[in-house]
Motif scaffolding. Structure first.
Motif, PDB file in Angstrom:
ATOM      1  N   LEU A  80     -49.093 -26.314 -13.423  1.00 20.13           N
ATOM      2  CA  LEU A  80     -48.022 -25.786 -12.588  1.00 20.13           C
ATOM      3  C   LEU A  80     -48.427 -24.463 -11.933  1.00 20.13           C
ATOM      4  CD1 LEU A  80     -45.044 -26.648 -14.909  1.00 20.13           C
ATOM      5  CD2 LEU A  80     -45.334 -27.498 -12.574  1.00 20.13           C
ATOM      6  N   THR A  95     -48.725 -33.019  -6.603  1.00 17.27           N
ATOM      7  CA  THR A  95     -48.628 -33.714  -7.889  1.00 17.27           C
ATOM      8  C   THR A  95     -49.298 -32.875  -8.961  1.00 17.27           C
ATOM      9  OG1 THR A  95     -48.708 -35.895  -6.840  1.00 17.27           O
ATOM     10  CG2 THR A  95     -49.259 -35.786  -9.192  1.00 17.27           C
ATOM     11  N   VAL A  96     -48.621 -32.654 -10.076  1.00 18.39           N
ATOM     12  CA  VAL A  96     -49.228 -31.974 -11.222  1.00 18.39           C
ATOM     13  C   VAL A  96     -49.658 -33.052 -12.217  1.00 18.39           C
ATOM     14  CG1 VAL A  96     -48.932 -30.292 -13.077  1.00 18.39           C
ATOM     15  CG2 VAL A  96     -47.765 -29.952 -10.874  1.00 18.39           C
ATOM     16  N   VAL A 100     -45.897 -33.463 -18.409  1.00 22.63           N
ATOM     17  CA  VAL A 100     -44.960 -32.362 -18.205  1.00 22.63           C
ATOM     18  C   VAL A 100     -44.538 -31.731 -19.529  1.00 22.63           C
ATOM     19  CG1 VAL A 100     -42.859 -33.770 -18.293  1.00 22.63           C
ATOM     20  CG2 VAL A 100     -42.904 -31.672 -16.907  1.00 22.63           C
ATOM     21  N   ILE A 108     -41.013 -25.213 -12.968  1.00 20.50           N
ATOM     22  CA  ILE A 108     -40.774 -26.520 -12.345  1.00 20.50           C
ATOM     23  C   ILE A 108     -39.597 -26.430 -11.384  1.00 20.50           C
ATOM     24  CG2 ILE A 108     -39.980 -28.885 -12.799  1.00 20.50           C
ATOM     25  CD1 ILE A 108     -41.571 -28.727 -15.457  1.00 20.50           C
ATOM     26  N   ILE A 119     -44.381 -34.882 -10.914  1.00 17.69           N
ATOM     27  CA  ILE A 119     -44.863 -34.581 -12.252  1.00 17.69           C
ATOM     28  C   ILE A 119     -45.212 -35.876 -12.986  1.00 17.69           C
ATOM     29  CG2 ILE A 119     -43.530 -32.448 -12.396  1.00 17.69           C
ATOM     30  CD1 ILE A 119     -41.506 -33.981 -14.151  1.00 17.69           C
ATOM     31  N   ALA A 140     -41.041 -38.226 -10.524  1.00 16.70           N
ATOM     32  CA  ALA A 140     -41.776 -38.416 -11.774  1.00 16.70           C
ATOM     33  C   ALA A 140     -42.593 -39.698 -11.757  1.00 16.70           C
ATOM     34  CB  ALA A 140     -40.809 -38.442 -12.957  1.00 16.70           C
TER      35      ALA A 140
END
Length: 384
Positions: A80, A95-96, A100, A108, A119, A140
């Motif tokens: 992040l 996109t991470v 999460v 976030i 995520i 997500a």
């Protein structure tokens, strides 16, 4: 091949001063990196898949601009904090690619209020807790494991996937977007044929996943994305290492040495004729301690190569980094090469893992003489 004269700093016109290059320097061949970017984007465009490159390799706003100019609109990062770094630089879809953590709900929420944030989720508890802590909408992916055994749910466990998907869909602030997967075990391959065999074992699972859920899939690893032509099993790809490549990628068949875009320039500080070894200033804090064991069983921590006015040259056969400690590097040499090197010369080393080498160094020196900053220089003391 004849004897290659090592780079002598006081005669090499790429370097701005001898004093500046008395320590290890990470040289970046800008032309090669840009060619690598364009080649991967062409593969994606030809296959009609979206390329969301992973920026964890270069971690640089400037290099990110090369991707943007080539047409990239969405990117992938590994944290992040890295997402924040690139969001501040103007990237709007990130996109991470790390499972999460609801412990980072504040960051976030902050990011998702300004960009399209995607995520990865792998369990219902994280989804439920995160949903109660944020107010901004977040997309997500469910991370699936294609046999790498690092993170994610089994690709073919539809029962668990459906349960997690329902929890996401029932949440107030998370939107189910699709599936994300990384075939990191491709790094154990030692040839293109082995990469193809591994790909053949993974892609049927992903095709079935697409058919079952009718949802997008994002797939990413450099060896497979670099070597295959058909991407009918995915909708997006997110490789990262390809921007620089490294000696590992050469050994496993992902690229040729002409595509490696970074090399360490390390000063020679000692010579040991009885064992044909050089001592260089360049150790684990510069390269990391990643190594590669070749087909003959020899473990290498870097490969010696030419470095010239035009950039990174040819690997010099039989010469490699044999061991690393914190600041020291031991280079095993052929007799001819050993005799051609003097203390005070600087030699070029192709890294085993360019991602970690770039992270360790924190700055690039292009062959044109420009300096490019790495994220670690700005984020070294960030705690969230």
């Amino acid at each position: 091949m004849g004897i290659v004269t090592p780079l002598k700093l006081n005669a090499f016109n790429l370097f701005m001063s001898l004093e500046k290059y008395s320590t290890p320097v990470l040289i970046l061949d800008e032309l090669r990196a840009k060619k690598n970017i364009l080649a991967m984007l062409k593969k994606g465009n030809d296959a009609n898949v979206d390329v969301r490159p992973h920026f964890k390799t270069h971690q640089s706003i400037k290099i990110g601009e090369w991707f943007e100019k080539a047409g990239v609109t969405g990117i992938t990062v590994s944290s992040l904090v890295m997402a924040e770094y690139f969001a501040d630089a103007g990237w709007k879809s990130i996109t991470v690619a790390f499972p999460v953590s609801f412990l980072q709900a504040n960051l976030i929420n902050q990011l998702a209020s300004n960009i399209e944030l995607r995520i990865l989720v792998t369990d219902t508890e994280s989804v439920e807790k995160l949903d109660g802590l944020i107010s901004s909408k977040v997309k997500a992916y469910i991370e699936v494991d294609p046999g790498y055994n690092r993170s994610g749910l089994p690709t073919n466990d539809y029962n668990k996937l459906n349960k997690l998907k329902k929890v996401i869909e029932d949440s107030a602030n998370l939107e189910f977007y699709g599936f994300y997967t990384h075939a990191g075990h491709s790094y154990t391959c030692r040839s293109k044929s082995e990469i193809n065999e591994l790909t053949a074992s993974i892609t049927p699972l992903l095709r079935d996943l697409k058919k079952e859920f009718r949802a997008p899939i994002c797939f990413g690893d450099t060896p497979i994305c670099s070597t295959i032509e058909s991407f009918d099993f995915t909708d997006e790809i997110s490789p990262g290492n390809f921007v620089f490549y490294d000696w590992t990628q050469v050994e496993i068949g992902s690229c040729s040495h002409q595509e490696i875009a970074v090399a360490m320039s390390c000063p020679v500080v000692g010579k040991y004729a009885e064992r044909n070894q050089l001592l260089i200033h360049g150790g684990a804090i510069h390269f990391s301690k990643d190594s590669f064991t070749d087909s003959s069983g020899v473990t290498q921590f870097g490969k010696v190569a030419e470095l010239n006015e035009n950039g990174i040259g040819t690997p010099i056969k039989g010469n490699f980094v044999k061991s690393l400690s914190q600041e020291h590097g031991i280079v095993q040499c052929t007799e001819d090469y050993f005799n051609s090197v003097s203390i005070g010369d600087s030699i070029a080393i192709l890294p085993i893992h360019s991602c970690l080498t770039a992270e360790a160094m924190g700055i690039y020196q292009t062959v044109k003489g420009d300096q490019i900053e790495h994220m670690s220089r700005k984020q070294s003391n960030v705690f969230r």
